[in-house]
Design an enzyme around this catalytic site. Structure first.
Site, mmCIF file in Angstrom:
data_model
loop_
_atom_site.group_PDB
_atom_site.id
_atom_site.type_symbol
_atom_site.label_atom_id
_atom_site.label_comp_id
_atom_site.label_asym_id
_atom_site.label_seq_id
_atom_site.Cartn_x
_atom_site.Cartn_y
_atom_site.Cartn_z
ATOM 1 N N HIS A 32 0.831 -1.207 0.000
ATOM 2 C CA HIS A 32 0.000 0.000 0.000
ATOM 3 C C HIS A 32 0.867 1.258 0.000
ATOM 4 O O HIS A 32 0.537 2.252 0.666
ATOM 5 C CB HIS A 32 -0.992 -0.017 1.171
ATOM 6 C CG HIS A 32 -2.038 -1.083 0.997
ATOM 7 N ND1 HIS A 32 -3.135 -0.911 0.178
ATOM 8 C CD2 HIS A 32 -2.112 -2.349 1.483
ATOM 9 C CE1 HIS A 32 -3.860 -2.026 0.203
ATOM 10 N NE2 HIS A 32 -3.264 -2.921 0.976
ATOM 11 N N ASP A 34 2.667 1.777 -3.290
ATOM 12 C CA ASP A 34 2.954 2.061 -4.716
ATOM 13 C C ASP A 34 2.056 3.151 -5.277
ATOM 14 O O ASP A 34 2.505 4.007 -6.038
ATOM 15 C CB ASP A 34 2.926 0.779 -5.576
ATOM 16 C CG ASP A 34 1.600 0.044 -5.605
ATOM 17 O OD1 ASP A 34 0.693 0.368 -4.798
ATOM 18 O OD2 ASP A 34 1.458 -0.880 -6.439
ATOM 19 N N GLY A 121 -3.252 -12.954 -4.035
ATOM 20 C CA GLY A 121 -2.298 -11.913 -3.648
ATOM 21 C C GLY A 121 -0.926 -12.147 -4.243
ATOM 22 O O GLY A 121 0.054 -11.543 -3.812
ATOM 23 N N GLU A 157 -5.912 -2.841 -16.110
ATOM 24 C CA GLU A 157 -6.667 -3.003 -14.852
ATOM 25 C C GLU A 157 -7.557 -1.783 -14.615
ATOM 26 O O GLU A 157 -8.727 -1.912 -14.261
ATOM 27 C CB GLU A 157 -5.722 -3.148 -13.653
ATOM 28 C CG GLU A 157 -4.789 -4.333 -13.697
ATOM 29 C CD GLU A 157 -5.420 -5.626 -13.202
ATOM 30 O OE1 GLU A 157 -6.636 -5.647 -12.910
ATOM 31 O OE2 GLU A 157 -4.692 -6.634 -13.138
ATOM 32 N N ASP A 168 2.936 -4.620 -9.084
ATOM 33 C CA ASP A 168 2.820 -6.005 -9.558
ATOM 34 C C ASP A 168 3.317 -6.138 -10.993
ATOM 35 O O ASP A 168 4.024 -7.080 -11.343
ATOM 36 C CB ASP A 168 1.354 -6.460 -9.495
ATOM 37 C CG ASP A 168 0.748 -6.253 -8.116
ATOM 38 O OD1 ASP A 168 1.511 -6.068 -7.156
ATOM 39 O OD2 ASP A 168 -0.493 -6.270 -8.006
ATOM 40 N N TYR A 217 -9.799 -1.883 -0.882
ATOM 41 C CA TYR A 217 -8.582 -1.351 -1.501
ATOM 42 C C TYR A 217 -8.834 0.077 -1.988
ATOM 43 O O TYR A 217 -8.063 0.997 -1.713
ATOM 44 C CB TYR A 217 -8.160 -2.260 -2.665
ATOM 45 C CG TYR A 217 -6.870 -1.856 -3.344
ATOM 46 C CD1 TYR A 217 -5.651 -2.389 -2.923
ATOM 47 C CD2 TYR A 217 -6.865 -0.966 -4.404
ATOM 48 C CE1 TYR A 217 -4.467 -2.023 -3.536
ATOM 49 C CE2 TYR A 217 -5.688 -0.591 -5.023
ATOM 50 C CZ TYR A 217 -4.492 -1.129 -4.592
ATOM 51 O OH TYR A 217 -3.322 -0.759 -5.214
#
Ligand code: GLA
Length: 374
Positions: A32, A34, A121, A157, A168, A217
């Site tokens: 948490h 990036d 994850g 995304e 990621d 999120y």
């Protein structure tokens, strides 16, 4: 690659013109951070998505997967039109992102084979988007690579409503065997950090599905943006600890950036005591300040420490999914087994544990699965 996947791919895509591979990742520390321009330290792992691709004579992409049922179908219109299985929407995100880059796609048949557990994850979705972006751009005769490839997979995304950061995709693209990657998510500078050879990376899936992951999120991300605005900085990367002392959400992000630097130093010195302490403090911060842990993830980390891991923390977004631990290499398999057994007895959940090996980042392979040009 296990023979089963190779055989499945060979059957599903006998006439493939190109094959690509993109790995999943486990994040050692820096969660948490990036999406606030911060620091993180992921490792690309030897669980990956393979995509075999062949051109079609029309403007439709059809995809099958060894892990998900049904055929995905996407028309290469702008915006793309998804039909067929529900996962078509993810492929449509990639097509939309490639459109934005001006890449002229042709129709394609795709076969996807994944060894990254879905929704755990470990970035199965990022690995998939990186691999599909690469495969489709290759068929279009465009060499999409490096940061541009990572950004394309992230944009895919965003186009389907997942407001993720860039960690990621950067890990999947830039992975380096034997190394973690210190990623500065503001400059996108990537520094490979050698992993001590006497330590192993233990990953345990808690058996807990990642409930609420998407909505919570987005809520955390919004809370970070609000905190940055309140403090008067562009992002929390620019805040210091003093200015966030009374705000647990912001305090996690700012202190987590410091912990990334601490862990980099401790890995370089191979100082097990500091490595363990920093991992454990990160978990506590994610649990108490950022509130993305669950009692089960807390319990699993505790079991790993009790079984002999030097430190353990949840990895990725939280709310279920996996935890990561560093453990003495010689005893790692046993530590993973013992912790999983005790956790299962305490929770009645079904954990799955494995020792993850670091891996190189995404690559184009020959149609038969050998490195292209090699
Ligand atoms: C998910 C997101 C990443 C990152 C992590 C938390 O994996 O995709 O961008 O924000 O959560 O560190």
């Amino acid at each position: 690659m296990p023979d089963r996947r190779r055989e499945w791919l060979a059957r599903a895509a006998a006439d493939a013109a190109v094959m690509v591979r993109a790995p999943g990742r486990v994040n050692l520390i820096g969660d948490h951070t990036d999406y606030q321009d911060g620091l993180c330290l992921p490792v690309a792992i030897d669980r990956d998505v393979l995509v075999a691709a062949a051109p079609r004579g029309d403007a439709t992409i059809r995809a099958v997967s060894d892990a998900i049922d049904g055929e995905a179908a996407v028309d290469i219109a702008d915006p793309p039109r998804a039909s067929g299985a529900s996962w078509s929407i993810g492929i449509a995100g990639v097509v939309g992102a490639l459109h934005e880059l001006g890449i002229a796609m042709t129709g394609a048949r795709l076969a996807l084979a994944s060894s990254v557990p879905v929704g755990s994850g470990l970035s199965s979705s990022a690995a998939c988007n990186v691999a599909v972006s690469m495969a489709l751009s290759c068929l279009a005769g465009t060499d999409l690579h490096g940061d541009e490839l990572a950004r394309c997979a992230q944009r895919a995304e965003h186009l389907v409503g997942v407001p993720c950061g860039i960690m990621d995709q950067m890990a999947s693209v830039h992975g380096r065997r034997g190394h973690a990657l210190r990623i500065d998510c503001r400059s996108l500078q990537v520094e490979p950090i050698p992993l001590p050879t006497d330590l192993a990376i233990v990953v345990v899936h808690s058996g807990l599905p990642r409930a609420l992951a998407t909505s919570e999120y987005a809520a955390r991300r919004a809370a970070c943006e609000a905190a940055a605005a309140r403090i008067g900085v562009p992002t929390l990367r620019d805040a210091d600890l003093d200015s966030v002392r009374d705000d647990p959400i912001a305090r996690h992000v700012v202190s987590e950036n410091h912990r990334v630097e601490q862990l980099v130093g401790a890995l370089r010195a191979n100082d097990h005591a500091v490595i363990g302490a920093v991992l454990d403090t990160s978990h506590a911060s994610l649990a108490d300040d950022f509130r993305v842990s669950t009692p089960e993830l807390d319990q699993l980390c505790a079991q790993l420490r009790a079984a002999g891991a030097i430190g353990a923390r949840l990895t990725g977004a939280g709310f279920g999914g996996c935890v990561v631990a560093l453990a003495p290499a010689a005893g790692a398999e046993e530590i993973a087994r013992v912790a999983a057994r005790r956790y299962r007895a305490a929770t009645a959940l079904r954990p799955t544990a494995f020792v993850a090996n670091s891996a190189d980042g995404a690559e184009v392979m020959g149609p038969r699965g050998s490195p292209a040009g090699g």
